[in-house]
Design an enzyme around this catalytic site. Structure first.
Site, PDB file in Angstrom:
ATOM      1  N   GLY A   8      43.225  46.260  43.328  1.00 30.58           N
ATOM      2  CA  GLY A   8      44.363  46.395  42.420  1.00 30.58           C
ATOM      3  C   GLY A   8      45.609  45.680  42.893  1.00 30.58           C
ATOM      4  O   GLY A   8      46.643  45.752  42.238  1.00 30.58           O
ATOM      5  N   GLY A  20      36.783  40.453  44.389  1.00 32.71           N
ATOM      6  CA  GLY A  20      37.441  40.544  45.683  1.00 32.71           C
ATOM      7  C   GLY A  20      37.868  41.976  45.960  1.00 32.71           C
ATOM      8  O   GLY A  20      37.535  42.903  45.221  1.00 32.71           O
ATOM      9  N   GLU A  54      38.724  45.685  36.181  1.00 30.55           N
ATOM     10  CA  GLU A  54      37.761  45.419  37.264  1.00 30.55           C
ATOM     11  C   GLU A  54      36.813  46.602  37.434  1.00 30.55           C
ATOM     12  O   GLU A  54      35.612  46.442  37.643  1.00 30.55           O
ATOM     13  CB  GLU A  54      38.510  45.163  38.570  1.00 30.55           C
ATOM     14  CG  GLU A  54      39.236  43.826  38.577  1.00 30.55           C
ATOM     15  CD  GLU A  54      40.101  43.616  39.810  1.00 30.55           C
ATOM     16  OE1 GLU A  54      40.289  42.460  40.189  1.00 30.55           O
ATOM     17  OE2 GLU A  54      40.601  44.600  40.386  1.00 30.55           O
ATOM     18  N   GLY A 104      46.155  42.735  42.625  1.00 28.24           N
ATOM     19  CA  GLY A 104      46.485  41.796  41.545  1.00 28.24           C
ATOM     20  C   GLY A 104      46.745  42.507  40.227  1.00 28.24           C
ATOM     21  O   GLY A 104      46.963  41.854  39.204  1.00 28.24           O
TER      22      GLY A 104
HETATM   23  C1  5RP Z   1      43.023  42.369  41.819  1.00 29.73           C
HETATM   24  C2  5RP Z   1      42.179  42.740  42.988  1.00 29.73           C
HETATM   25  C3  5RP Z   1      41.757  41.629  43.902  1.00 29.73           C
HETATM   26  O1  5RP Z   1      40.380  41.640  43.992  1.00 29.73           O
HETATM   27  C4  5RP Z   1      42.358  41.858  45.247  1.00 29.73           C
HETATM   28  O2  5RP Z   1      43.756  41.958  45.091  1.00 29.73           O
HETATM   29  C5  5RP Z   1      42.004  40.733  46.211  1.00 29.73           C
HETATM   30  O3  5RP Z   1      42.638  39.569  45.845  1.00 29.73           O
HETATM   31  P1  5RP Z   1      42.583  38.239  46.713  1.00 29.73           P
HETATM   32  O4  5RP Z   1      41.212  37.684  46.590  1.00 29.73           O
HETATM   33  O5  5RP Z   1      43.638  37.375  46.061  1.00 29.73           O
HETATM   34  O6  5RP Z   1      42.953  38.594  48.124  1.00 29.73           O
HETATM   35  O7  5RP Z   1      41.815  43.851  43.198  1.00 29.73           O
HETATM   36  O8  5RP Z   1      43.396  43.508  41.075  1.00 29.73           O
END
Ligand code: 5RP
Length: 225
Positions: free
Chosen positions: A96, A82, A104, A98
């Protein structure tokens, strides 16, 4: 943000998996949907693949769904992930949100193909409205933050329940709203990486094969850089 949009993009991403592939498995809510769609293809269509998880959360989710995991040492055939922002045209990314940016990036950079999965709300004309996450060593993090601030990042230490968030690598995250709009991401990346305490930035400037963008009506737009 629409779950239907996310799910549509997630289904399209899972459809790219082929028998015998080694898949990079990103992190976040969209990737959770991709994992579920992949697990369904395993159950119903006999798809066989192994995964490389980019976070402890993704590893736990994948294991619960019966997906076999491997270490990150060999390149993946296809990495799916994502994004927090996807720049229209260039397909440069901010990631980032998350906190899984370092793993990643390692997985995406080494993969033969990297495909981004997101809902349309993540598309932007210019990166930066989403505060840029920067993963930093815990040692001397205040000194590192001062250097990031000197570049204009206005860094804020990421907290959860009043405690500094630790990444899976035991590092900290600075969220940097001050760089917006990011006109020259390559120079910014170089400047940030020149700071000793910076471990990784959320700027993903690597080649993206395509972005699968889900819309609220269930349509999936395929963007190429
Ligand atoms: C985690 C990320 C995710 O890909 C990004 O935060 C998108 O997350 P979501 O699919 O919950 O919107 O980079 O480090």
């Amino acid at each position: 943000m629409s779950d239907l949009a996310r799910r549509a993009a997630a289904e399209a991403a899972a459809a790219l998996a082929e028998d015998g592939m080694r898949l990079g498995l990103g992190t976040g809510r969209t990737m959770e949907m991709v994992l579920r769609a992949l697990a369904r293809r395993m159950r119903e269509g006999g798809l066989r693949f192994t995964g490389v998880a980019t976070s402890a959360a993704t590893a736990a989710r994948a294991r619960a769904l019966g997906i076999a995991l491997e270490e990150a040492d060999a390149p993946c055939d296809l990495a799916l992930d994502g994004a927090d922002e996807v720049e229209r045209g260039s397909l440069r990314l901010i990631k980032g949100g998350g906190g899984a940016l370092l793993r990643e990036k390692i997985v995406a950079e080494s993969a033969r193909r990297f495909v981004v999965v997101a809902e349309a709300g993540k598309l932007v004309a210019r990166l930066g409205a989403f505060a840029l996450p920067v993963e930093v060593a815990a040692f001397g993090h205040a000194a590192t933050a001062r250097r990031v601030a000197a570049l204009g990042g206005a860094p804020v230490l990421r907290l959860r329940d009043g405690e500094a968030v630790r990444t899976d690598n035991a590092n900290l995250v600075l969220d940097c709203p001050g760089f917006a709009p990011i006109r020259d991401p390559y120079t910014l990346e170089r400047s940030l990486r020149a700071i000793a305490g910076v471990v990784a930035t959320g700027l993903f400037l690597l080649p993206v094969e395509r972005a699968l963008i889900g819309h609220a009506d269930g349509r999936v737009e395929v963007l190429r850089p």
